[in-house]
Every structure is written in structure tokens, then in C-alpha cells.
Design a protein around this motif. Sequence first.
Motif, PDB file in Angstrom:
ATOM      1  N   ALA A 186       7.509 -34.348 -32.413  1.00 33.61           N
ATOM      2  CA  ALA A 186       8.353 -33.265 -32.951  1.00 33.61           C
ATOM      3  C   ALA A 186       8.298 -33.122 -34.564  1.00 33.61           C
ATOM      4  CB  ALA A 186       9.915 -33.588 -32.544  1.00 33.61           C
ATOM      5  N   LEU A 187       8.198 -34.178 -35.306  1.00 28.61           N
ATOM      6  CA  LEU A 187       8.101 -34.134 -36.574  1.00 28.61           C
ATOM      7  C   LEU A 187       6.788 -33.676 -36.715  1.00 28.61           C
ATOM      8  CD1 LEU A 187       9.218 -37.826 -37.702  1.00 28.61           C
ATOM      9  CD2 LEU A 187      10.462 -35.810 -37.789  1.00 28.61           C
ATOM     10  N   ARG A 194       5.729 -25.284 -40.657  1.00 29.92           N
ATOM     11  CA  ARG A 194       6.687 -24.838 -41.828  1.00 29.92           C
ATOM     12  C   ARG A 194       6.056 -25.852 -42.854  1.00 29.92           C
ATOM     13  NH1 ARG A 194      12.937 -24.961 -40.567  1.00 29.92           N
ATOM     14  NH2 ARG A 194      12.966 -26.101 -38.814  1.00 29.92           N
ATOM     15  N   PRO A 195       4.912 -26.117 -43.137  1.00 33.07           N
ATOM     16  CA  PRO A 195       4.435 -27.030 -44.252  1.00 33.07           C
ATOM     17  C   PRO A 195       4.916 -26.969 -45.630  1.00 33.07           C
ATOM     18  CG  PRO A 195       2.622 -25.613 -43.592  1.00 33.07           C
ATOM     19  CD  PRO A 195       3.814 -25.277 -42.834  1.00 33.07           C
ATOM     20  N   GLU A 196       5.130 -25.377 -45.900  1.00 31.48           N
ATOM     21  CA  GLU A 196       5.666 -25.154 -47.327  1.00 31.48           C
ATOM     22  C   GLU A 196       6.979 -25.682 -47.858  1.00 31.48           C
ATOM     23  OE1 GLU A 196       7.195 -22.281 -44.566  1.00 31.48           O
ATOM     24  OE2 GLU A 196       5.408 -23.444 -44.606  1.00 31.48           O
ATOM     25  N   GLN A 197       7.645 -25.916 -46.778  1.00 32.34           N
ATOM     26  CA  GLN A 197       9.238 -26.275 -46.931  1.00 32.34           C
ATOM     27  C   GLN A 197       9.507 -27.588 -46.457  1.00 32.34           C
ATOM     28  OE1 GLN A 197      11.421 -23.420 -43.546  1.00 32.34           O
ATOM     29  NE2 GLN A 197      11.710 -23.314 -45.690  1.00 32.34           N
ATOM     30  N   ASP A 198      10.268 -28.541 -47.237  1.00 32.79           N
ATOM     31  CA  ASP A 198      10.210 -29.742 -46.667  1.00 32.79           C
ATOM     32  C   ASP A 198      11.770 -29.863 -46.655  1.00 32.79           C
ATOM     33  OD1 ASP A 198      10.665 -32.501 -46.220  1.00 32.79           O
ATOM     34  OD2 ASP A 198       9.229 -33.105 -47.915  1.00 32.79           O
ATOM     35  N   PRO A 199      12.502 -29.478 -45.689  1.00 34.81           N
ATOM     36  CA  PRO A 199      13.777 -29.119 -45.452  1.00 34.81           C
ATOM     37  C   PRO A 199      14.779 -30.169 -45.891  1.00 34.81           C
ATOM     38  CG  PRO A 199      12.930 -29.526 -43.279  1.00 34.81           C
ATOM     39  CD  PRO A 199      11.789 -29.608 -44.200  1.00 34.81           C
ATOM     40  N   LYS A 200      14.420 -31.340 -45.942  1.00 35.95           N
ATOM     41  CA  LYS A 200      15.252 -32.175 -46.516  1.00 35.95           C
ATOM     42  C   LYS A 200      15.008 -32.670 -47.872  1.00 35.95           C
ATOM     43  CE  LYS A 200      18.056 -33.107 -42.925  1.00 35.95           C
ATOM     44  NZ  LYS A 200      19.392 -33.542 -42.691  1.00 35.95           N
ATOM     45  N   GLY A 201      13.942 -32.001 -48.471  1.00 36.45           N
ATOM     46  CA  GLY A 201      13.853 -32.309 -49.961  1.00 36.45           C
ATOM     47  C   GLY A 201      13.448 -33.640 -50.185  1.00 36.45           C
ATOM     48  N   GLN A 202      14.267 -34.270 -51.015  1.00 38.36           N
ATOM     49  CA  GLN A 202      13.782 -35.704 -51.385  1.00 38.36           C
ATOM     50  C   GLN A 202      14.360 -36.797 -50.400  1.00 38.36           C
ATOM     51  OE1 GLN A 202      15.787 -35.761 -55.434  1.00 38.36           O
ATOM     52  NE2 GLN A 202      13.839 -34.827 -56.027  1.00 38.36           N
ATOM     53  N   LYS A 203      15.163 -36.466 -49.425  1.00 38.31           N
ATOM     54  CA  LYS A 203      15.373 -37.242 -48.624  1.00 38.31           C
ATOM     55  C   LYS A 203      14.544 -37.469 -47.502  1.00 38.31           C
ATOM     56  CE  LYS A 203      19.605 -37.738 -45.783  1.00 38.31           C
ATOM     57  NZ  LYS A 203      20.690 -37.111 -44.989  1.00 38.31           N
ATOM     58  N   PHE A 204      13.479 -36.594 -47.450  1.00 34.76           N
ATOM     59  CA  PHE A 204      12.271 -36.677 -46.271  1.00 34.76           C
ATOM     60  C   PHE A 204      11.186 -36.006 -46.879  1.00 34.76           C
ATOM     61  CE2 PHE A 204      10.376 -35.929 -42.675  1.00 34.76           C
ATOM     62  CZ  PHE A 204      10.538 -37.028 -42.076  1.00 34.76           C
ATOM     63  N   GLY A 234      17.129 -29.192 -33.448  1.00 36.19           N
ATOM     64  CA  GLY A 234      16.829 -28.901 -34.676  1.00 36.19           C
ATOM     65  C   GLY A 234      16.144 -29.876 -35.641  1.00 36.19           C
ATOM     66  N   ILE A 235      16.468 -29.620 -36.788  1.00 37.92           N
ATOM     67  CA  ILE A 235      15.896 -30.401 -38.092  1.00 37.92           C
ATOM     68  C   ILE A 235      16.604 -31.755 -38.117  1.00 37.92           C
ATOM     69  CG2 ILE A 235      15.019 -28.568 -39.152  1.00 37.92           C
ATOM     70  CD1 ILE A 235      17.375 -29.040 -41.192  1.00 37.92           C
ATOM     71  N   ALA A 236      17.856 -32.101 -37.010  1.00 34.05           N
ATOM     72  CA  ALA A 236      18.416 -33.205 -37.175  1.00 34.05           C
ATOM     73  C   ALA A 236      17.500 -34.292 -36.713  1.00 34.05           C
ATOM     74  CB  ALA A 236      19.522 -33.237 -36.087  1.00 34.05           C
ATOM     75  N   VAL A 237      16.149 -33.936 -36.238  1.00 37.47           N
ATOM     76  CA  VAL A 237      15.308 -34.986 -35.775  1.00 37.47           C
ATOM     77  C   VAL A 237      14.831 -35.685 -37.067  1.00 37.47           C
ATOM     78  CG1 VAL A 237      14.476 -33.980 -33.595  1.00 37.47           C
ATOM     79  CG2 VAL A 237      13.448 -33.749 -35.738  1.00 37.47           C
TER      80      VAL A 237
END
Length: 605
Positions: A186-187, A194-204, A234-237
Motif C-alpha cells: 500500500a505504501l 504520487r511521488p511529487e507530494q509527500d502527504p505527511k510532510g516531515q512526519k513521513f 486512505g492515507i491513514a496507512v
Amino acid sequence: MKHVRKHIQELLLAAVDRCVADGLLAESLDQVPIEPVKRAEHGDFATTVALMLAKKAKMPPRKLAEAIRDRIQDDEGWIDHLEVAGPGFVNIRLARDVWYRGLGRIREAGRDWGLGEPKASPKFLIEFVSANPTGPLHVGHGRGAAVGDALGRILRRAGWQASSEYYLNDAGRQVRQLGQSVWVRALEILRDERPEQDPKGQKFSWLDVPAMPEDGYQADYVRDLARALLNEQGIAVLDMAPGEDLGPVAEMASHKMAEAIRGTLERFGVTFDFWVSERSLRRSGAIDRALDKLQADGLIYEKEGARWFRSSRFGDEKDRVVVRKDGEVTYFAADIAYHMDKYDRGFDQLIDVWGADHHGYVPRVKAVVEALGHSPDSFEPLLVQFVALKRGGEKVAMGKRSGNFVTVDDLMDEVGMAAMRYFFLERRHDSHIDFDLEVALSQDPTVNPAVYVQYGHARACGILRKAREELGLEVPSFDLDLVRHLDLPQEIEAIKQMLELPTLVEESAIARQPHRIVSYLSELSRLFQSYYTQTKSDPVLPPPSQREAGLESWDWDRTNARLTAVAALRDVFAICLDLLGLPAPERMASIETVDLDPSSAEQEE
RNA sequence: GCGCCUGUGGCUCAACGGAUAGAGCAGCGGCCUUCUAAGCCGCGGGUUGCAGGUUCGAUUCCUGCCAGGCGCGCCA
């Protein structure tokens, strides 16, 4: 009218008793062995009773056979001829009317022919397939499914109570491994799409996506499960971490796999009376209770931080761990509780259909059964050998590692469930089988026996249908005088074989051997097809040419007699097909004519 | 090394301890004015892995070898 076999046995038993009364034998028997005879000139049945008793009687076997023969009292005229032959067989040829009356019994029973006397005990529980819900069923599971399901059907027809059960190993390391694999996939999907955006920013960071573990599940269905996970979560994973957090993922994934497996089995014609979940077994405390019971009996001890079951006391080669050093119960511990539960639910004869690779597991479960105070014979593992796939003569490579192992669904897509079940059941469960896709794929009855046996049923239906639709003839109710018109050798032979069905069903059930039904069905089909073709000049129904010429001289008694026989055959075919879980088509779908010549295919291009 | 399963015509396999070991495929030769030729009939083909034993009788049960498959985890 009594069973033919039983009646003959009673006559023989009475004769043996008379030998006792006359001082020739010291004591009688419970049962006299008889068997159908292979060679026609030997009659219909033979008994070896004189050979068995000769030594005790201190008489030459033939002499004793003659003594028994002379004491057979056949007041009702069942026997046509008796003779002593070979080393001391008593051969018995029955009067024709025995067969005609027998046909009456078959017609009277209809689809109930071959049902055994209801038996109150033992109550059977047949556990089969029980594949881990970590992937789709493969061919080996398919064989287990066919065998377990057919065995249940056969036991039930023989008169026993038999339930079917699937044990779902939805807990433990492998399921966790599946959860882990799904999560990683899943990750990866998130990162790749969507490699261009890292949805959790610095957290992930995408850099944190862990590699798929060495022994993780690599196959494509894991990706499907990952998609399903993403749809739900969703991105909760991204917030999940290996360990406890993945519990719900594993649960979701194994649940989805179990549903898929259930769907596959339904397509395969197999439904279970019960599904038992290892997870709920764990949560219910059943495992603790089981271990407590064994502990109370002094059969559990601690060593090196783990808890062990004294299986060696019951013949296993060593003791087995039930609670690991890290505190987790083993698969075996769950299995102890599970088998205890089977007995607690009132089943007293347990059949477990396992892959042959599990044979090393047998002694420890036997040990459990004994430790629980049950007879080791009440637990019967049935070890099903492997299936090798072939296409033509070539072996089809299989192996989980290579990723191209063949699933039950794949095979069903290609050859259909009927061919699969037929070939899985054709051989004894303990023999390796070669499954030839080329044969299974053929719709030609002369090539594919799975089609051939269904065709026997369809053909019988075809004759009856034609009689009804074109001549207005229904199958007549049974009439002894009428069926005496059946005088062809094949007709008598067919009746004899149909009369063997109850015995066959019972023997097949007792031996746990569904393949006997296949042999029988195949033989009876051959007999019928041969009869059908050989009587083309003298058919059951008047042919069109005859109808044009006029039907005044047509022998309708003969036609009606034959319709009676054909109706009986149709029922016996349907019963056997049902015992195997095969469809009983009333007509065969027409074959598509496929041009297999590659040169003509090229021309079309 | 120990344990379980299996060795039967060219191939895949049958045969409650019973008589002359049977089928199907493959091979060869035949059969349609016909209820489905989508079928049938015939022929050839075997030291039942090897050696002993039990039995009136062994493909079947026992022992030992040989060959193949599969197991021998605090995996499931």
C-alpha cells in the motif's frame, strides 16, 4: 423383496448352520463372505466360505464346499444353478427373475436408490481444505476439496451423519506476515502514484517505505488487497507502524482472502456446514481451557521458558511446544483446542483431509486425541497426495516461489469444475496424480472421461425425452411381466450392476474411497453406451423409418421394458454424479467445432 | 539418519487375501439408411521394482533391500 446379496448370504449361512448341526463344523459364522464373480461362466456370486473353514473342519475344501452346497435350501427359487469349482468355491447362478425383481426395487427407490440404513453413530465431522487465508487456493487444495466433499456425500448416502467444516487459520504469524506485506504494498502504491507530494510532510517521508520482507507475500493478489486497504483507509496507512497497528490490516486482508476462498469453493460446488475461525477460538479462551485441562492431567510442563505437551507419552517422537518463550500460543495449541471442540460439539469420528506434506503432524494430533481420552481410531487423517499438472506430456511448472502456481480459479476457468472434480476423484487419495490439461479441456467423450460419464446421463435423458415428446410415451410403472422382455446380456448386466450400488456406496464410505464411485460410474456408462450403439439396429424407440412404415407390428412391450431400464440407469447415473459433485446434464451442450490446424488459422490472418 | 506414501502393459491408473491381474489413453484394423458416430467393435501388448516369509491361495499381509515423492521448527 430383500437385498439380493443379503438373501444369498442368509441361504449360505443356513447351510453352514446345517453343517454344524450335522457335526461337520464345530461352530458357525457371523457372516458368510460372498462376492460378485468376475467371469460369467462362474455364475453371479461366489463364496469362499469352504476355503476359509476347511482347515478347522479338517476336510478338503472341495469336500466341504460340496457339503455346504448340498445343504442350501432355496425354497423361493432364487438360485438357478450351484456348483463347486476351483479350489473350493461355491459358485451361484441366480434365476433371471431375481434381476427383474431387482429392477423393480431400483425403480421404486428412484433417486433414493443406494441410500443406506440410517446410522445413529458415529457422527462424522470432515474437515478439509482449511487453507490459510493468505492467498488463493491452489490445485492441491482443489483435490482436498473434491475428496472431502465427495466423502461427505458418500457417507451421508450410506446412512451416516456427516458434517463438513473449514478451519480458518486467521491468526498467527503467517496472517501477520500477510498484513505486513499488504501494508508495504500500500505504501509503495502511494509513493509510486504520487511521488511529487509527500502527504505527511516531515512526519513521513517516502524514504521510510520499508522493503518487502524476504518471506513476505509477493504475488499479485497482495496488490489488490493493498488497493482495498487504501480505499478503506486512505492515507491513514501512513500512520501505521509494524506491530500491533497492523493487526486490523491483517484482519482485513485475511478476511478478504477468506471470502475469496469461499467464493472459489462455491464455484467448485463445495459449501461447508461450518467455518471455524482460529482467531475466535483464541479470543474465546478455548485454548487456555484446553491447556488447563491437559495441565490438570499432568501433561503440560515448562522447560526453557516454554510450555510443552507430553505428546511423546502417546507415541509421538518428541514433546511439542504449546506456548512459546515469548508467550504466544503455537498453531499446535490452537489445534488442540480445536480438536477438543470438535468432540465437545458431539462429533465422535473426525476425518481431517490434509495435504500429504502434513503427515509428520499426524502423531502429535493422535497424541492429543488420546490425551483427551478418545480412541486414536476416532481421528482419521486422510493424506491427499500432490497433483502434477501436465499439458500434453509436458509438466507445467509450479511453485510458489516462481509465482506461477496454478490456482483453483485458474484451472476452473480453463477446464471447468466438472473435469477437475472428476480427475481429482478418479484416483485413490494416496496416489500422486498427473492432471493432463489437454485431456481435461477436451469436450470429446472419447478423450475425456469426465465428459463421457455425463454423456451417459444425458443420453439416457435423451431417450426418455424423445419417447415423451415424439411418441407420447412415459416411463411405465414397474411391471414384472413387462420387464421380462429385457433379455439381452447387456440388459441383465446393467441391472446386476445397478443392484450393486448400495454395497458399493457402503464400501466406498467405509474405505473412505470416493474413487470407487468413479470406477463404477465409468464402467456403467461404458456398458450403457455400448448397449446403445449395439442396439442401433434394434433401438429402444421405433426409428423414423419404422414410423413411416407403420407401427402396428412394433413390439411396444419391449420398448416399455427398455424405457423402464433406461429410467433406472438415468437415476443411477444421476446419483453417482451427485456423489462426486458433478453436474448431471439432461443434454450435452453442442461442441464448438474448433479447427486445430494451425496452418488454416494463419490463413485467416 | 529416522518416519510416512508410492512402485502393476509404451503412458495414466484399477483390482474386500481368491479362479486366466483388468480399464482408459496411445498404436493397428473395422462399423453410420439409426433414440446425439459427441458413439461402438476387434487386435496386439505383463516375471505386478528385487529377494525371502505367512497362507489351500499374495498385486494385496510381514521382513530386508532398490528407486521416486514428502516430512522430521518455540512455522502454519
